[in-house]
Write a protein that holds these residues in place. Sequence first.
Motif, PDB file in Angstrom:
ATOM      1  N   ILE A   1       0.841  -1.203   0.000  1.00 43.21           N
ATOM      2  CA  ILE A   1       0.000   0.000   0.000  1.00 43.21           C
ATOM      3  C   ILE A   1       0.872   1.247   0.000  1.00 43.21           C
ATOM      4  O   ILE A   1       0.622   2.210  -0.749  1.00 43.21           O
ATOM      5  CB  ILE A   1      -0.963  -0.015   1.204  1.00 43.21           C
ATOM      6  N   GLU A   2       1.916   1.242   0.797  1.00 38.37           N
ATOM      7  CA  GLU A   2       2.833   2.389   0.858  1.00 38.37           C
ATOM      8  C   GLU A   2       3.553   2.580  -0.474  1.00 38.37           C
ATOM      9  O   GLU A   2       3.767   3.713  -0.919  1.00 38.37           O
ATOM     10  CB  GLU A   2       3.851   2.187   1.992  1.00 38.37           C
ATOM     11  N   PHE A   3       3.938   1.481  -1.122  1.00 38.99           N
ATOM     12  CA  PHE A   3       4.578   1.543  -2.440  1.00 38.99           C
ATOM     13  C   PHE A   3       3.692   2.321  -3.417  1.00 38.99           C
ATOM     14  O   PHE A   3       4.159   3.221  -4.128  1.00 38.99           O
ATOM     15  CB  PHE A   3       4.830   0.122  -2.957  1.00 38.99           C
ATOM     16  N   TYR A   4       2.418   1.981  -3.464  1.00 34.13           N
ATOM     17  CA  TYR A   4       1.515   2.652  -4.401  1.00 34.13           C
ATOM     18  C   TYR A   4       1.229   4.097  -3.987  1.00 34.13           C
ATOM     19  O   TYR A   4       1.142   4.988  -4.832  1.00 34.13           O
ATOM     20  CB  TYR A   4       0.217   1.861  -4.561  1.00 34.13           C
ATOM     21  N   LYS A   5       1.103   4.331  -2.686  1.00 34.55           N
ATOM     22  CA  LYS A   5       0.866   5.705  -2.223  1.00 34.55           C
ATOM     23  C   LYS A   5       2.024   6.623  -2.609  1.00 34.55           C
ATOM     24  O   LYS A   5       1.806   7.771  -3.017  1.00 34.55           O
ATOM     25  CB  LYS A   5       0.654   5.734  -0.708  1.00 34.55           C
ATOM     26  N   LYS A   6       3.250   6.128  -2.496  1.00 29.08           N
ATOM     27  CA  LYS A   6       4.425   6.934  -2.856  1.00 29.08           C
ATOM     28  C   LYS A   6       4.434   7.273  -4.340  1.00 29.08           C
ATOM     29  O   LYS A   6       5.094   8.227  -4.752  1.00 29.08           O
ATOM     30  CB  LYS A   6       5.709   6.187  -2.498  1.00 29.08           C
ATOM     31  N   ARG A   7       3.712   6.508  -5.130  1.00 32.08           N
ATOM     32  CA  ARG A   7       3.672   6.735  -6.568  1.00 32.08           C
ATOM     33  C   ARG A   7       2.380   7.407  -7.007  1.00 32.08           C
ATOM     34  O   ARG A   7       2.016   7.373  -8.174  1.00 32.08           O
ATOM     35  CB  ARG A   7       3.916   5.412  -7.291  1.00 32.08           C
ATOM     36  N   GLY A   8       1.692   8.020  -6.048  1.00 32.94           N
ATOM     37  CA  GLY A   8       0.556   8.873  -6.379  1.00 32.94           C
ATOM     38  C   GLY A   8      -0.813   8.237  -6.300  1.00 32.94           C
ATOM     39  O   GLY A   8      -1.818   8.888  -6.616  1.00 32.94           O
ATOM     40  N   TYR A   9      -0.878   6.986  -5.891  1.00 33.40           N
ATOM     41  CA  TYR A   9      -2.180   6.327  -5.772  1.00 33.40           C
ATOM     42  C   TYR A   9      -2.785   6.636  -4.409  1.00 33.40           C
ATOM     43  O   TYR A   9      -2.073   6.688  -3.405  1.00 33.40           O
ATOM     44  CB  TYR A   9      -2.046   4.812  -5.957  1.00 33.40           C
ATOM     45  N   CYS A  10      -4.091   6.847  -4.387  1.00 35.22           N
ATOM     46  CA  CYS A  10      -4.785   7.064  -3.118  1.00 35.22           C
ATOM     47  C   CYS A  10      -5.929   6.066  -3.013  1.00 35.22           C
ATOM     48  O   CYS A  10      -6.363   5.487  -4.017  1.00 35.22           O
ATOM     49  CB  CYS A  10      -5.284   8.502  -2.990  1.00 35.22           C
ATOM     50  N   ILE A  11      -6.407   5.871  -1.812  1.00 30.82           N
ATOM     51  CA  ILE A  11      -7.476   4.899  -1.600  1.00 30.82           C
ATOM     52  C   ILE A  11      -8.788   5.459  -2.150  1.00 30.82           C
ATOM     53  O   ILE A  11      -9.212   6.561  -1.799  1.00 30.82           O
ATOM     54  CB  ILE A  11      -7.596   4.552  -0.104  1.00 30.82           C
TER      55      ILE A  11
END
Length: 199
Positions: A169-179
């Motif tokens: 989840i943190e990997f994707y958040k760092k790349r601009g993805y949000c829930i």
Amino acid sequence: MHYRLLTTDDTAVLARIHNEAFHNFFLTDLGPFFLKTYYQAVIISTRSIAVCCVNDSNEVIAFATGCELSKGYNRRIVLNNFLGFSLQFIRLIFTKPGAVIRLLKNFEKNANPIDDGNYAELLSIAVLPEYKRLSIGKSMLEVFEREAQQRGCISITLTTDFYNNDSVIEFYKKRGYCIFYDFYAYPHRRMYKMIKKIL
């Protein structure tokens, strides 16, 4: 290493990489024949986004697959490859009947009234275990996003596990993805759908 679009010649190696990268995942448990049928259907679909990373020996070591438009995508690839999937479903009825029910129950993942399915979707991203920690996963995600942008996609979604999955989840958040929202996949698997604007 370099990146390119996937071709049907890559089908068998995608099944192998999937098997090595996704232990104890539902699709992995369906076996290599199902995986080959699935990835072949993905690659030949004109609405798919299917890219890979190859090493200096021209061997595929990572891939990312998904679609330009999530809404109805799974239905389209099954209908367009009806014979291949029919054979796989018949095999599963006799070997793993519960898996057929799970496949049908999770056919569409639009599990929220605000979700209209009008976005690109990353469905699978995998790196061979021996190439982990070389930032290939990050590069594959970037290549997938660029390909989606070139096709005029405005946003990309993906699904990932809710529990015991903080690093992903943190990997994707760092790349601009949000829930976007969370939901339950059949039978009781809690998931996050994440989204990112790319245009």
